[in-house]
Motif scaffolding. Structure first.
Motif, mmCIF file in Angstrom:
data_model
loop_
_atom_site.group_PDB
_atom_site.id
_atom_site.type_symbol
_atom_site.label_atom_id
_atom_site.label_comp_id
_atom_site.label_asym_id
_atom_site.label_seq_id
_atom_site.Cartn_x
_atom_site.Cartn_y
_atom_site.Cartn_z
ATOM 1 N N MET A 1 0.917 -1.193 -0.010
ATOM 2 C CA MET A 1 0.103 0.135 -0.099
ATOM 3 C C MET A 1 0.880 1.237 0.149
ATOM 4 N N ARG B 1 -2.768 1.324 -8.346
ATOM 5 C CA ARG B 1 -1.858 0.411 -7.403
ATOM 6 C C ARG B 1 -0.200 0.212 -8.120
ATOM 7 N N LEU C 1 -0.711 -8.536 -4.503
ATOM 8 C CA LEU C 1 0.022 -7.261 -4.393
ATOM 9 C C LEU C 1 1.035 -7.313 -3.105
#
Length: 207
Positions: free
Chosen positions: A1, A98, A172
């Motif tokens: 993140m 992202r 991710l």
């Protein structure tokens, strides 16, 4: 993140500055290797101020996970991809966002709660649980768009919107690990590209 917006040392109270310091220092050094002195130095506060706000370093870890969840949630909630009409376009644009924020030093784009989970999942269950709440809470924000895209396209399969949302976070986080292992952000971006292609295939998007 992504990293939440960092305040200058002159702004914010000592507690907030310590939480923001944790977001950077823990991602660089790991939770165990980060000392209270490290956090105080980065935040520009005294050790007395640290223990005024946090009884232990573990308490700081729990609070940092919650702070990370709050600040990153605000970032994604205000992102422009929500304005797209097609729910699948929103999901794909989320992935594009992202990918777009992967760059610079590895610690700058990797995830605080993912980093702490890997390190303390056995030794500090309170931190682990706070990290899990952040990761799964973020995944849940994708479920409505994924389900709307399923309904819109008449997709009948053995996977759920919830499971696919969780899978996005697994990819991710895995991409972040590869980037850390090599120091190469491109490996994290490559993982997002493969995830995007996979989701397009699930929804029958022509290549």
């Amino acid at each position: 993140m992504p990293r939440p917006t960092k305040q200058s040392p002159e702004r914010g109270d000592a507690r907030t500055r310590l939480l923001e310091a944790a977001c950077d220092v823990v991602r660089q050094k790991g939770f165990a290797a980060t000392s209270v002195d490290d956090l105080c130095q980065e935040a520009g506060v005294t050790k007395g101020a640290f223990f005024h706000h946090f009884k232990t370093k573990e308490a700081l870890g729990v609070a940092a996970a919650n702070h990370w969840a709050e600040t990153t949630s605000a970032l994604f909630a205000n992102a422009s991809f929500h304005e797209l009409d097609d729910p699948l376009d929103r999901v794909l644009a989320y992935l594009d966002l992202r990918k777009g924020i992967i760059g610079g030093e590895v610690f700058e784009f990797t995830c605080l709660v993912g980093t702490m989970t890997q390190e303390v999942h056995e030794s500090a269950p309170a931190i682990r649980d706070a990290c899990a709440e952040s990761i799964f809470g973020h995944a849940a924000t994708l479920e409505a768009d994924i389900e709307a895209a399923r309904q819109q396209r008449g997709i009948d399969a053995d996977w759920t919107a919830e499971s696919l949302a969780r899978h996005t976070q697994a990819v991710l986080q895995g991409g972040f690990i590869l980037a850390k292992a090599t120091g190469d952000p491109e490996l994290a971006r490559e993982s997002v590209d493969h995830l995007r292609n996979y989701i397009e295939q699930l929804f029958g998007v022509a290549g």
